[in-house]
Design a protein around this motif. Structure first.
Motif, PDB file in Angstrom:
ATOM      1  N   CYS A  53      62.909  66.938   2.521  1.00 47.32           N
ATOM      2  CA  CYS A  53      62.295  67.218   3.817  1.00 47.32           C
ATOM      3  C   CYS A  53      63.367  67.517   4.859  1.00 47.32           C
ATOM      4  O   CYS A  53      64.530  67.140   4.721  1.00 47.32           O
ATOM      5  CB  CYS A  53      61.422  66.065   4.275  1.00 47.32           C
ATOM      6  SG  CYS A  53      62.204  64.450   4.166  1.00 47.32           S
ATOM      7  N   GLU A  54      62.928  68.200   5.907  1.00 46.45           N
ATOM      8  CA  GLU A  54      63.839  68.629   6.962  1.00 46.45           C
ATOM      9  C   GLU A  54      64.449  67.432   7.682  1.00 46.45           C
ATOM     10  O   GLU A  54      65.635  67.408   7.972  1.00 46.45           O
ATOM     11  CB  GLU A  54      63.064  69.523   7.937  1.00 46.45           C
ATOM     12  CG  GLU A  54      63.925  70.354   8.859  1.00 46.45           C
ATOM     13  CD  GLU A  54      63.102  71.350   9.650  1.00 46.45           C
ATOM     14  OE1 GLU A  54      63.696  72.060  10.474  1.00 46.45           O
ATOM     15  OE2 GLU A  54      61.873  71.426   9.454  1.00 46.45           O
ATOM     16  N   ASP A  55      63.624  66.443   8.005  1.00 45.58           N
ATOM     17  CA  ASP A  55      64.089  65.241   8.688  1.00 45.58           C
ATOM     18  C   ASP A  55      63.389  64.048   8.043  1.00 45.58           C
ATOM     19  O   ASP A  55      62.172  63.897   8.170  1.00 45.58           O
ATOM     20  CB  ASP A  55      63.769  65.314  10.182  1.00 45.58           C
ATOM     21  CG  ASP A  55      64.397  64.190  10.990  1.00 45.58           C
ATOM     22  OD1 ASP A  55      64.561  63.085  10.437  1.00 45.58           O
ATOM     23  OD2 ASP A  55      64.731  64.414  12.170  1.00 45.58           O
ATOM     24  N   THR A  56      64.146  63.210   7.358  1.00 45.72           N
ATOM     25  CA  THR A  56      63.537  62.089   6.637  1.00 45.72           C
ATOM     26  C   THR A  56      62.804  61.134   7.568  1.00 45.72           C
ATOM     27  O   THR A  56      61.806  60.521   7.185  1.00 45.72           O
ATOM     28  CB  THR A  56      64.606  61.317   5.844  1.00 45.72           C
ATOM     29  OG1 THR A  56      65.631  60.862   6.744  1.00 45.72           O
ATOM     30  CG2 THR A  56      65.238  62.210   4.788  1.00 45.72           C
ATOM     31  N   ARG A  57      63.264  61.019   8.810  1.00 47.80           N
ATOM     32  CA  ARG A  57      62.619  60.111   9.754  1.00 47.80           C
ATOM     33  C   ARG A  57      61.214  60.589  10.092  1.00 47.80           C
ATOM     34  O   ARG A  57      60.282  59.788  10.228  1.00 47.80           O
ATOM     35  CB  ARG A  57      63.458  59.981  11.024  1.00 47.80           C
ATOM     36  CG  ARG A  57      64.822  59.341  10.809  1.00 47.80           C
ATOM     37  CD  ARG A  57      65.709  59.545  12.015  1.00 47.80           C
ATOM     38  NE  ARG A  57      65.934  60.972  12.265  1.00 47.80           N
ATOM     39  CZ  ARG A  57      66.696  61.448  13.263  1.00 47.80           C
ATOM     40  NH1 ARG A  57      67.282  60.616  14.110  1.00 47.80           N
ATOM     41  NH2 ARG A  57      66.856  62.753  13.404  1.00 47.80           N
ATOM     42  N   VAL A  58      61.052  61.898  10.249  1.00 43.87           N
ATOM     43  CA  VAL A  58      59.743  62.456  10.584  1.00 43.87           C
ATOM     44  C   VAL A  58      58.789  62.335   9.410  1.00 43.87           C
ATOM     45  O   VAL A  58      57.641  61.884   9.547  1.00 43.87           O
ATOM     46  CB  VAL A  58      59.892  63.930  11.016  1.00 43.87           C
ATOM     47  CG1 VAL A  58      58.514  64.568  11.216  1.00 43.87           C
ATOM     48  CG2 VAL A  58      60.705  64.038  12.299  1.00 43.87           C
ATOM     49  N   THR A  59      59.235  62.733   8.230  1.00 46.45           N
ATOM     50  CA  THR A  59      58.363  62.680   7.052  1.00 46.45           C
ATOM     51  C   THR A  59      58.033  61.249   6.672  1.00 46.45           C
ATOM     52  O   THR A  59      56.944  60.960   6.150  1.00 46.45           O
ATOM     53  CB  THR A  59      59.018  63.421   5.877  1.00 46.45           C
ATOM     54  OG1 THR A  59      59.320  64.762   6.282  1.00 46.45           O
ATOM     55  CG2 THR A  59      58.094  63.470   4.675  1.00 46.45           C
ATOM     56  N   VAL A  97      59.713  69.105  -7.518  1.00 48.30           N
ATOM     57  CA  VAL A  97      60.310  68.880  -6.198  1.00 48.30           C
ATOM     58  C   VAL A  97      59.310  69.322  -5.134  1.00 48.30           C
ATOM     59  O   VAL A  97      58.809  70.455  -5.157  1.00 48.30           O
ATOM     60  CB  VAL A  97      61.625  69.669  -6.025  1.00 48.30           C
ATOM     61  CG1 VAL A  97      62.149  69.520  -4.597  1.00 48.30           C
ATOM     62  CG2 VAL A  97      62.670  69.184  -7.028  1.00 48.30           C
ATOM     63  N   ALA A  98      59.002  68.422  -4.208  1.00 48.06           N
ATOM     64  CA  ALA A  98      58.149  68.754  -3.060  1.00 48.06           C
ATOM     65  C   ALA A  98      59.031  68.977  -1.846  1.00 48.06           C
ATOM     66  O   ALA A  98      59.873  68.138  -1.519  1.00 48.06           O
ATOM     67  CB  ALA A  98      57.163  67.625  -2.790  1.00 48.06           C
ATOM     68  N   LEU A  99      58.872  70.121  -1.194  1.00 45.69           N
ATOM     69  CA  LEU A  99      59.638  70.448   0.004  1.00 45.69           C
ATOM     70  C   LEU A  99      58.712  70.441   1.209  1.00 45.69           C
ATOM     71  O   LEU A  99      57.706  71.152   1.227  1.00 45.69           O
ATOM     72  CB  LEU A  99      60.299  71.820  -0.135  1.00 45.69           C
ATOM     73  CG  LEU A  99      61.064  72.339   1.088  1.00 45.69           C
ATOM     74  CD1 LEU A  99      62.302  71.470   1.351  1.00 45.69           C
ATOM     75  CD2 LEU A  99      61.467  73.792   0.901  1.00 45.69           C
ATOM     76  N   ALA A 100      59.040  69.622   2.215  1.00 46.46           N
ATOM     77  CA  ALA A 100      58.226  69.535   3.432  1.00 46.46           C
ATOM     78  C   ALA A 100      59.111  69.789   4.647  1.00 46.46           C
ATOM     79  O   ALA A 100      60.264  69.358   4.683  1.00 46.46           O
ATOM     80  CB  ALA A 100      57.574  68.158   3.542  1.00 46.46           C
TER      81      ALA A 100
END
Length: 299
Positions: A53-59, A97-100
């Motif tokens: 994910c782009e930002d682990t904190r957000v996801t 792999v899941a990409l968010a």
């Protein structure tokens, strides 16, 4: 790095995620309201071997809301060269792999397209898991034509480059959709007004969130309003009407036009001219002109 046997929680019910076939999954996440996530997105995030994910904190906020306990791997613009190869290696080994992205659909103004390009070049399957999109949400509520549109992303920050980009987009025969930062919004709207003309436009802010707001007006009026009010808060999407789409005049404008035309023209000719300028039916305008004459407001 990989995990298996995940689950998620919906309405207090624990749901076991089914195993995923090896592939790169592009998972759309909510742009604000966490209730907008799809069941398929939850199952994919819970069931994938790796979640990038782009930002682990957000996801992580989304994951915790739905009881998904997964280790999150950061993949963003600044670490793509370093983080991409391990993900591709895992995919090559037959993992899922899941990409968010932070919010919305991956690859829309984020570096995910590089990972997708590399995966496709290696013969790896890429699977869309569609959902929320700030682009489509803003377009839908803008009130502007939606049958044809062009997403232009973020404009350049430098004034000269911004004007050049807008000039290149001026003839696009569809609604233009942009992302913009709050601090640059007023300047961008002013540049749009100068380069594109005073087209109808909409500024959508904080879509699906508590302080959601959509302002619809001409580019000139919006530029002046935001210049006076200062930068707004939150995420911003700007939609601009196609060339030739003029703002529909309100009743006061139509009345003023009729009064001006009847001074120098016969009623029939004035009605025809008013119809050409406003798009209103000629017969309706002719009847209004006759009413003005009967009231002593015309010739």
């Amino acid at each position: 790095m990989a995990e298996t046997g995940g689950s998620f929680v919906v309405g207090g019910t624990v749901v076991a995620a089914r195993p995923l076939e090896p592939a790169l999954y592009l998972v759309a996440t909510p742009i604000g309201n966490l209730g907008d996530v799809t069941l398929r997105a939850l199952e994919t995030l819970a069931g994938a071997d790796i979640v990038a994910c782009e930002d682990t904190r957000v996801t992580r906020v989304l994951a915790e809301r739905y009881g998904i306990r997964r280790r999150l791997t950061a993949y963003h613009e600044h670490n793509a060269a370093r983080a991409g190869p391990p993900l591709l290696a895992a995919l090559g080994e037959g993992r899922s792999v899941a990409l968010a992205s932070d919010a919305g659909t991956p690859l829309v103004s984020d570096p995910g397209y590089r990972l997708v390009g590399e995966a496709l070049a290696r013969g790896i399957k890429v699977v869309p898991v569609p959902g929320a999109s700030a682009v489509l949400a803003a377009l839908a509520v803008s009130g502007l034509p939606s049958d044809s549109f062009f997403f232009a992303g973020f404009l350049p920050s430098k004034a000269g480059q911004r004007r050049s980009r807008l000039a290149a987009l001026a003839a696009v025969p569809g609604t233009l959709v942009f992302f913009e930062s709050p601090r640059r919004l007023a300047a961008t709207l002013a540049a749009m007004h100068e380069t594109l003309g005073d087209r109808p436009a909409a500024v959508a802010r904080e879509l699906t969130k508590a302080f959601e707001e959509v302002r619809r007006d001409t580019l000139g009026a919006l530029a002046a309003g935001y210049a006076e009010a200062g930068p707004p808060k939150g995420e911003v999407v700007v939609c601009v009407a196609p060339p030739g789409e003029e703002a529909a005049p309100d009743e006061a404008d139509v009345e003023a036009l009729l009064r001006a035309l009847i001074v120098d023209m016969p009623a029939a000719r004035a009605a025809a001219e008013a119809a050409r300028r406003t798009g209103r039916p000629k017969g309706e305008l002719y009847r209004r002109l006759l009413a003005l004459k009967d009231a002593g407001d015309g010739r």
